[in-house]
Write a protein that holds these residues in place. Structure first.
Motif, short mmCIF file in Angstrom:
data_model
loop_
_atom_site.label_atom_id
_atom_site.label_comp_id
_atom_site.label_asym_id
_atom_site.label_seq_id
_atom_site.Cartn_x
_atom_site.Cartn_y
_atom_site.Cartn_z
N TYR A 170 0.85 -1.19 0.00
CA TYR A 170 0.00 0.00 0.00
C TYR A 170 0.88 1.24 0.00
CZ TYR A 170 -3.68 -3.20 1.51
OH TYR A 170 -4.57 -4.24 1.60
N ASP A 171 0.41 2.28 -0.65
CA ASP A 171 1.08 3.57 -0.63
C ASP A 171 0.76 4.31 0.66
OD1 ASP A 171 2.13 3.23 -3.21
OD2 ASP A 171 0.31 4.05 -4.14
N LYS A 172 1.56 5.32 0.96
CA LYS A 172 1.30 6.20 2.10
C LYS A 172 -0.12 6.78 1.94
CE LYS A 172 2.85 10.28 4.49
NZ LYS A 172 3.22 11.64 4.31
N ASP A 173 -0.85 6.88 3.02
CA ASP A 173 -2.22 7.41 3.10
C ASP A 173 -3.29 6.47 2.55
OD1 ASP A 173 -1.31 9.79 4.32
OD2 ASP A 173 -0.91 10.68 2.36
N ALA A 174 -2.90 5.30 2.08
CA ALA A 174 -3.89 4.33 1.58
C ALA A 174 -4.62 3.70 2.76
CB ALA A 174 -3.20 3.25 0.76
N HIS A 175 -5.87 3.35 2.52
CA HIS A 175 -6.67 2.65 3.53
C HIS A 175 -6.54 1.15 3.27
CE1 HIS A 175 -8.70 6.18 5.13
NE2 HIS A 175 -8.72 6.62 3.88
N ILE A 176 -6.10 0.43 4.28
CA ILE A 176 -6.08 -1.04 4.19
C ILE A 176 -7.51 -1.52 4.34
CG2 ILE A 176 -5.25 -3.17 5.24
CD1 ILE A 176 -2.69 -1.58 5.99
N TYR A 177 -8.24 -0.92 5.27
CA TYR A 177 -9.68 -1.15 5.39
C TYR A 177 -10.32 -0.01 6.15
CZ TYR A 177 -8.42 -3.24 9.94
OH TYR A 177 -7.91 -3.49 11.18
N ARG A 178 -11.65 0.05 6.04
CA ARG A 178 -12.43 1.11 6.70
C ARG A 178 -13.58 0.50 7.49
NH1 ARG A 178 -12.72 6.11 2.46
NH2 ARG A 178 -10.72 5.73 1.51
N GLN A 234 6.17 -4.18 6.95
CA GLN A 234 6.97 -2.98 6.76
C GLN A 234 6.06 -1.78 6.80
OE1 GLN A 234 9.51 -3.13 3.33
NE2 GLN A 234 9.57 -0.93 3.14
N GLY A 235 6.52 -0.70 7.44
CA GLY A 235 5.77 0.54 7.47
C GLY A 235 5.09 0.77 8.81
N MET A 236 4.21 1.79 8.83
CA MET A 236 3.44 2.13 10.03
C MET A 236 1.99 2.34 9.62
SD MET A 236 5.87 4.64 12.33
CE MET A 236 5.65 6.01 11.22
N VAL A 237 1.09 1.85 10.46
CA VAL A 237 -0.34 1.93 10.19
C VAL A 237 -1.03 2.61 11.37
CG1 VAL A 237 -2.46 0.55 9.94
CG2 VAL A 237 -0.39 -0.13 8.72
N ARG A 238 -1.93 3.54 11.07
CA ARG A 238 -2.78 4.12 12.10
C ARG A 238 -4.03 3.25 12.18
NH1 ARG A 238 -2.86 8.72 14.53
NH2 ARG A 238 -1.70 9.82 12.92
N PHE A 239 -4.30 2.74 13.38
CA PHE A 239 -5.46 1.90 13.64
C PHE A 239 -6.39 2.69 14.55
CE2 PHE A 239 -7.73 -1.13 16.30
CZ PHE A 239 -8.28 -1.97 15.35
N ALA A 240 -7.58 3.01 14.05
CA ALA A 240 -8.51 3.83 14.82
C ALA A 240 -9.90 3.22 14.77
CB ALA A 240 -8.54 5.25 14.27
N VAL A 241 -10.44 2.92 15.94
CA VAL A 241 -11.80 2.42 16.03
C VAL A 241 -12.74 3.53 15.59
CG1 VAL A 241 -13.59 1.54 17.59
CG2 VAL A 241 -11.22 0.79 17.87
N ARG A 243 -15.83 -4.70 9.82
CA ARG A 243 -14.77 -3.88 10.41
C ARG A 243 -15.37 -2.80 11.32
NH1 ARG A 243 -10.29 -6.80 9.69
NH2 ARG A 243 -9.85 -7.22 7.51
N ILE A 244 -14.76 -2.64 12.49
CA ILE A 244 -15.18 -1.58 13.42
C ILE A 244 -14.10 -0.51 13.54
CG2 ILE A 244 -16.64 -3.16 14.74
CD1 ILE A 244 -14.37 -2.93 16.96
N ALA A 245 -13.11 -0.58 12.68
CA ALA A 245 -12.00 0.36 12.74
C ALA A 245 -11.52 0.69 11.34
CB ALA A 245 -10.85 -0.24 13.55
N ASN A 246 -10.69 1.72 11.29
CA ASN A 246 -10.01 2.11 10.06
C ASN A 246 -8.53 1.80 10.23
OD1 ASN A 246 -12.30 3.39 8.78
ND2 ASN A 246 -12.08 4.97 10.33
N ALA A 247 -7.92 1.26 9.20
CA ALA A 247 -6.48 1.01 9.18
C ALA A 247 -5.91 1.77 7.99
CB ALA A 247 -6.18 -0.47 9.08
N THR A 248 -5.09 2.79 8.29
CA THR A 248 -4.58 3.70 7.26
C THR A 248 -3.06 3.73 7.32
OG1 THR A 248 -6.55 5.07 7.60
CG2 THR A 248 -4.73 6.07 6.37
N CYS A 249 -2.43 3.66 6.17
CA CYS A 249 -0.96 3.66 6.09
C CYS A 249 -0.40 5.05 6.34
CB CYS A 249 -0.51 3.15 4.73
SG CYS A 249 -1.03 1.47 4.39
N LEU A 250 0.48 5.16 7.32
CA LEU A 250 1.18 6.41 7.58
C LEU A 250 2.43 6.53 6.73
CD1 LEU A 250 0.86 6.52 11.46
CD2 LEU A 250 -0.47 7.81 9.76
#
Length: 159
Positions: A48-56, A69-76, A107-114
């Motif tokens: 995934y590219d930066k700012d891409a959503h893995i899921y919503r 590899q990388g960092m993901v923001r995980f937010a319910v 899904r109850i959360a968003n996972a977004t690539c930082l």
């Protein structure tokens, strides 16, 4: 069944077999090499590219993920927006546990690539099947899953 990934290409570790990535994830601690190989066989590599959503929030959950590899923001998600108490996930962390809840796998959360990210996506339905066939493996994974879910909700409530 998904085609087994052969090798992940990761910065500073040019060749990592998916089974080795699984072995480095604390979530899969206690599993044998053979059990890890079976899980690797139902996994695929996604990038995934930066700012891409893995899921919503609200999407159907098909995969459990190991961050290679990388960092993901995980937010319910709450009411269409992220809870301010989001987590930053790093290498070898597992996320996307809704794929392991077959009766209500939304899904109850968003996972977004930082950053740009590489993940190993494990087919949740097939993993449940493996767990049913190999009950000691299933028990180990369920113990870890309970901790992962509890941690998600504890962090969400703590904000």
């Amino acid at each position: 069944m998904d085609e087994q990934p052969k090798i992940l290409t990761i910065v500073n570790e040019p060749t990592v077999a998916p089974v080795d990535l699984l072995a480095r994830a604390q979530f899969f601690a206690g599993l044998t090499r053979l059990q890890l190989q079976r899980i690797a066989a139902i996994s695929v590599i996604h990038t995934y590219d930066k700012d891409a959503h893995i899921y919503r929030t609200g999407e159907i959950a098909q995969h459990l993920y190991v961050l290679a590899q990388g960092m993901v923001r995980f937010a319910v998600g709450l009411g269409g927006r992220d809870n301010p108490g989001s987590d930053i996930l790093h290498r070898h962390e597992v996320f996307g546990w809704a794929a392991m809840t077959p009766s209500d796998n939304i899904r109850i959360a968003n996972a977004t690539c930082l950053t740009p990210c590489t993940v190993l996506a494990i087919n949740g339905r097939e993993l449940i099947g493996l767990m049913e066939q190999d009950q000691p493996m299933g028990y180990q994974i369920m113990k870890q899953l309970v901790g992962l879910i509890t941690g998600t909700f504890t962090a969400s409530v703590a904000g």
